[in-house]
Design a protein around this motif. Structure first.
Motif, PDB file in Angstrom:
ATOM      1  N   GLU A 198       4.056   5.835  -5.547  1.00 43.79           N
ATOM      2  CA  GLU A 198       4.171   5.856  -6.964  1.00 43.79           C
ATOM      3  C   GLU A 198       3.098   6.857  -7.492  1.00 43.79           C
ATOM      4  OE1 GLU A 198       4.448   2.209  -8.591  1.00 43.79           O
ATOM      5  OE2 GLU A 198       6.038   1.390  -7.263  1.00 43.79           O
ATOM      6  N   PHE A 229      -4.126  -0.669  -7.626  1.00 43.62           N
ATOM      7  CA  PHE A 229      -4.131  -1.139  -6.408  1.00 43.62           C
ATOM      8  C   PHE A 229      -5.193  -2.125  -5.918  1.00 43.62           C
ATOM      9  CE2 PHE A 229      -5.049  -1.505  -1.818  1.00 43.62           C
ATOM     10  CZ  PHE A 229      -3.798  -2.064  -1.293  1.00 43.62           C
ATOM     11  N   TRP A 245       0.824  -1.222  -0.048  1.00 40.87           N
ATOM     12  CA  TRP A 245      -0.040   0.203  -0.248  1.00 40.87           C
ATOM     13  C   TRP A 245       0.868   1.270   0.012  1.00 40.87           C
ATOM     14  CZ3 TRP A 245      -4.054   2.457  -1.322  1.00 40.87           C
ATOM     15  CH2 TRP A 245      -4.536   3.582  -0.346  1.00 40.87           C
ATOM     16  N   TYR A 285       8.321  -6.470  -8.589  1.00 42.60           N
ATOM     17  CA  TYR A 285       7.715  -5.014  -8.359  1.00 42.60           C
ATOM     18  C   TYR A 285       8.996  -4.101  -7.737  1.00 42.60           C
ATOM     19  CZ  TYR A 285       7.150  -4.709  -3.234  1.00 42.60           C
ATOM     20  OH  TYR A 285       7.396  -4.718  -1.768  1.00 42.60           O
ATOM     21  N   MET A 309       5.872  -0.906  -8.558  1.00 42.30           N
ATOM     22  CA  MET A 309       4.430  -1.721  -8.135  1.00 42.30           C
ATOM     23  C   MET A 309       3.405  -1.688  -9.190  1.00 42.30           C
ATOM     24  SD  MET A 309       1.588  -1.135  -6.732  1.00 42.30           S
ATOM     25  CE  MET A 309       0.268  -1.992  -5.780  1.00 42.30           C
ATOM     26  N   ILE A 310       3.182  -0.217  -9.752  1.00 36.82           N
ATOM     27  CA  ILE A 310       2.285   0.057 -10.636  1.00 36.82           C
ATOM     28  C   ILE A 310       2.180  -0.634 -12.102  1.00 36.82           C
ATOM     29  CG2 ILE A 310       0.849   1.810 -12.106  1.00 36.82           C
ATOM     30  CD1 ILE A 310       1.146   3.696  -9.687  1.00 36.82           C
ATOM     31  N   LYS A 322       4.007   1.497  -0.875  1.00 33.84           N
ATOM     32  CA  LYS A 322       4.593   1.761  -2.311  1.00 33.84           C
ATOM     33  C   LYS A 322       3.554   1.933  -3.369  1.00 33.84           C
ATOM     34  CE  LYS A 322       8.003   0.377  -5.175  1.00 33.84           C
ATOM     35  NZ  LYS A 322       9.324   1.186  -5.232  1.00 33.84           N
ATOM     36  N   TYR A 323       2.470   1.641  -3.277  1.00 36.61           N
ATOM     37  CA  TYR A 323       1.561   2.227  -4.387  1.00 36.61           C
ATOM     38  C   TYR A 323       1.163   3.799  -4.059  1.00 36.61           C
ATOM     39  CZ  TYR A 323      -3.055   3.537  -6.402  1.00 36.61           C
ATOM     40  OH  TYR A 323      -4.131   4.209  -7.009  1.00 36.61           O
TER      41      TYR A 323
END
Length: 395
Positions: free
Chosen positions: A199, A251, A193, A356, A361-362, A195-196
């Motif tokens: 980004e 996410f 979460w 990732y 991550m995305i 990391k999201y």
């Protein structure tokens, strides 16, 4: 002594670390961002209490509810600010009206999720809305126990494994305890979460609000929304909003595709109401096919009263505050398979956690969840045929 041969054998409920009389169990984060018990074996007295309170080791029998309903809170403001029908708010109000304490999940200042409690109606709202990250229970089992021993009514809400952990931790029945869990698909880690958020947000941003299930357009077509402040080209702070349409938020897409759930979620120890909770709630998906006239697409709760204590608590909530319909348990399960089935272990899960960190991550979620070209063409053809059919028969 708790010994983990496989990570799937721990749901991260904090029961073992809270119960340990020597305080020799610490919950530590692994490389995926999930918390697991780490034991200081030198201080361990081998009392086995950690094993006795583990929901994975001590699984209960499957159950069916005593009664089940479709329910909507009549307060439209509360319902619009809830994930489904607003039943949690009614229950929390009832608890505080009886001078009790409500435990639930909130965001902290870093937008991580953790358990907390309140005895004030003014603070119930911090527990509203779904939060799709595993919460840290911390010492809340011990706090709940202290309130119970004082004779206060305690209303504790959490995932099924967290509720099971609380009940095993207490090791006795309390008449003044009401437990509520919810239909759970599984939980991602706070690391993913974070990391999201890193980004998608500018470095100078400050989050004001996050809503995983924004129902401003409709309940069934909910969106992910976020409000935050950021500096414009003039260096002035301004409020911005991000809204992702259903299926577009990456996410949520990775979450629903089971890419980064906790390992135990694929082997959940508390499906089919095994948590022993008094009440289970969830979105009543499929209500439009069961009681069409009751569905207004603003949110409807599925309510399962699992114990006599749950039935009694429910009967104490003034009926003027909600509309409801008796529904069979089978009708709830029909469109809510997460009640009885664990998430399916994705063949791409290991790939996600390997890739990732090296990229983003995305981009990793997008590459692992995007449909192949022939699937996209099939979907576009379906939409074209549907529009053509509607045009022809509208004349």
């Amino acid at each position: 002594m708790i010994k983990l041969n496989h990570k799937k054998d721990c749901c991260g409920c904090f029961a073992c670390s809270t119960k340990c009389p020597q305080a020799c169990i610490e919950m530590q984060e692994d490389v995926e961002g999930f918390l697991y018990p780490q034991i200081n074996e030198q201080n361990c007295i081998h009392c086995s209490l950690c094993e006795k309170v583990c929901p994975v080791i001590n699984q209960r029998e499957e159950r069916e509810p005593l009664l089940s309903y479709a329910l909507k809170n009549k307060d439209e403001f509360i319902r619009s600010n809830s994930s489904s029908g607003g039943f949690f708010h009614l229950s929390a109000q009832q608890t505080i009206k009886n001078k009790g304490v409500v435990f639930g999940v909130k965001f902290n200042e870093e937008w991580e999720t953790l358990h907390d409690y309140t005895d004030s109606n003014d603070e119930i709202n911090k527990f509203l809305k779904s939060k799709y990250i595993q919460s840290r229970v911390n010492n809340n089992y011990a706090l709940a126990e202290s309130f119970l021993k004082e004779g206060k009514l305690v209303f504790f809400v959490g995932t099924p494994c967290q509720v099971s952990g609380l009940l095993l931790y207490l090791q006795k029945e309390y008449k003044n305890l009401i437990t509520m869990d919810f239909i759970c698909h599984g939980v991602p880690s706070s690391k993913i979460w974070k990391k999201y958020l890193e980004e998608i947000l500018p470095e100078d941003s400050n989050i004001l609000n996050i809503n995983f299930r924004n129902k401003s357009k409709s309940w069934k077509r909910y969106c992910f929304s976020m409000q935050y402040t950021s500096l414009n080209k003039k260096g002035e702070k301004e409020v911005k909003e991000r809204i992702d349409k259903p299926g577009k938020n990456l996410f949520m897409r990775g979450y629903l595709k089971d890419l980064y759930l906790r390992p135990s979620c694929y082997y959940c120890p508390t499906k089919s109401l095994k948590s022993k909770s008094d009440i289970t709630i969830g979105d009543f998906w499929g209500i439009e096919n069961i009681v069409p006239k009751f569905d207004d697409d603003k949110g409807c709760s599925a309510i399962m009263l699992n114990t006599e204590k749950g039935v009694e608590f429910f009967s104490g909530i003034p009926q003027d505050n909600y509309a409801y319909k008796p529904i069979s348990y089978k009708d709830i399960v029909r469109s809510n398979k997460s009640l009885i089935m664990s998430a399916e272990l994705s063949a791409k899960r290991d790939i996600f956690f390997k890739e990732y960190e090296q990229g983003t991550m995305i981009k990793t979620v997008k590459s692992l969840t995007s449909d192949p070209l022939h699937k996209k063409l099939e979907y576009e053809l379906y939409k074209l045929l549907k529009r053509t059919y509607q045009f022809i028969f509208s004349k």
